[in-house]
Design an enzyme around this catalytic site. Structure first.
Site, PDB file in Angstrom:
ATOM      1  N   SER A  42       0.982  -1.157  -0.031  1.00  0.00           N
ATOM      2  CA  SER A  42      -0.030   0.120   0.005  1.00  0.00           C
ATOM      3  C   SER A  42       0.871   1.358   0.117  1.00  0.00           C
ATOM      4  O   SER A  42       1.637   1.556  -1.122  1.00  0.00           O
ATOM      5  CB  SER A  42      -0.985  -0.045   1.083  1.00  0.00           C
ATOM      6  OG  SER A  42      -2.065   0.944   1.186  1.00  0.00           O
ATOM      7  N   ASP A  77      -9.920  -4.586  -4.572  1.00  0.00           N
ATOM      8  CA  ASP A  77      -9.348  -3.781  -3.725  1.00  0.00           C
ATOM      9  C   ASP A  77     -10.165  -2.376  -3.698  1.00  0.00           C
ATOM     10  O   ASP A  77     -10.329  -1.779  -4.586  1.00  0.00           O
ATOM     11  CB  ASP A  77      -8.120  -3.355  -4.302  1.00  0.00           C
ATOM     12  CG  ASP A  77      -7.104  -2.676  -2.775  1.00  0.00           C
ATOM     13  OD1 ASP A  77      -7.796  -1.996  -2.203  1.00  0.00           O
ATOM     14  OD2 ASP A  77      -5.846  -2.851  -3.036  1.00  0.00           O
ATOM     15  N   HIS A 123      -7.867  -5.437  -0.275  1.00  0.00           N
ATOM     16  CA  HIS A 123      -6.647  -4.621   0.008  1.00  0.00           C
ATOM     17  C   HIS A 123      -5.916  -5.668   1.231  1.00  0.00           C
ATOM     18  O   HIS A 123      -6.172  -5.400   2.294  1.00  0.00           O
ATOM     19  CB  HIS A 123      -6.964  -3.462   0.744  1.00  0.00           C
ATOM     20  CG  HIS A 123      -5.874  -2.398   0.602  1.00  0.00           C
ATOM     21  ND1 HIS A 123      -5.255  -2.214  -0.393  1.00  0.00           N
ATOM     22  CD2 HIS A 123      -5.160  -1.719   1.614  1.00  0.00           C
ATOM     23  CE1 HIS A 123      -4.200  -1.236  -0.336  1.00  0.00           C
ATOM     24  NE2 HIS A 123      -4.111  -1.014   1.104  1.00  0.00           N
TER      25      HIS A 123
END
Length: 218
Positions: free
Chosen positions: A117, A168, A199
């Protein structure tokens, strides 16, 4: 400039390679320590895993709440108004951490930079703009924030592993796919995987990461 705190896990007494793993927003370096045994890497790989902790700072999208973050996020639209100053500062801090590994005897071509991320954003941005090339970059569930800062590929640029979840809802799959296309346009040949997940990490993804590390460092 504030130096990053970090934790380490060594798989051998005298490691000759390093993997620096950057966590996501609101987490810390301990978040990915558990992945080391899950990777099931061979004993012949003498690795030092470095898990830095991002600085604590206010994050605009979360109402200014203080948390560990590599940079600020101003809007749910990740393509709008990137925090260039924050990204540049984190890149300098992680670069210093890389240089520390080199000063301890690990060559830059034996260093992989990984991130999830926000951490993946920094890993990609740094790995594809650094003058002294790394061995590889592992960028998970992320995107490219500063597209103009990506250097064209040369013979010594790092191998790249990209992975993203199809579902996601934090960093949409389209952003990861855009990163892949931009990297290809700069002359790279990234390894790209997509998984039926949100995610997060997928078990098959961990296997693919392990294979990438072995193909890069063995």
């Amino acid at each position: 400039m504030e130096k990053l705190d970090f934790s380490t896990i060594n798989t051998a007494e005298k490691p000759d390679s390093a993997i620096i793993w950057l966590h996501g927003l609101g987490s810390d370096g301990h978040d990915f320590e558990s992945i080391v045994p899950e990777l099931k890497l061979p004993e012949s790989l003498k690795l030092k895993f470095v898990f830095p902790h991002a600085p604590v700072k206010p994050v605009s999208i979360n109402g200014g709440l203080q948390m560990r973050a590599w940079y600020d996020i101003y809007s749910p639209d990740l393509s709008a108004q990137p925090d260039k100053d924050g990204i540049d500062e984190s890149i300098k801090q992680v670069n210093e951490l890389i240089d520390d590994q080199i000063s301890e005897g690990i060559n830059s071509d034996r260093i992989i930079l990984a991130g999830f991320s926000q951490g993946g954003v920094i890993a990609l941005q740094l790995g594809l703009s650094r003058d002294s090339s790394l061995s590889g970059v592992i960028a998970l569930s992320c995107y490219i924030a500063l597209e103009n800062c990506i250097k064209p590929s040369t013979e010594n640029m790092p191998k790249i592993f990209l992975a993203h979840g199809l579902y996601d809802d934090v960093v949409p799959f389209q952003r990861g796919d855009r990163a892949k296309e931009l990297i290809i346009s700069k002359g790279y040949s990234p390894e790209f995987h997509q998984y039926p997940m949100g995610h997060s990490l997928h078990p098959e993804e961990i296997q693919h990461i392990s294979q990438f590390i072995q193909s890069t460092l063995l």
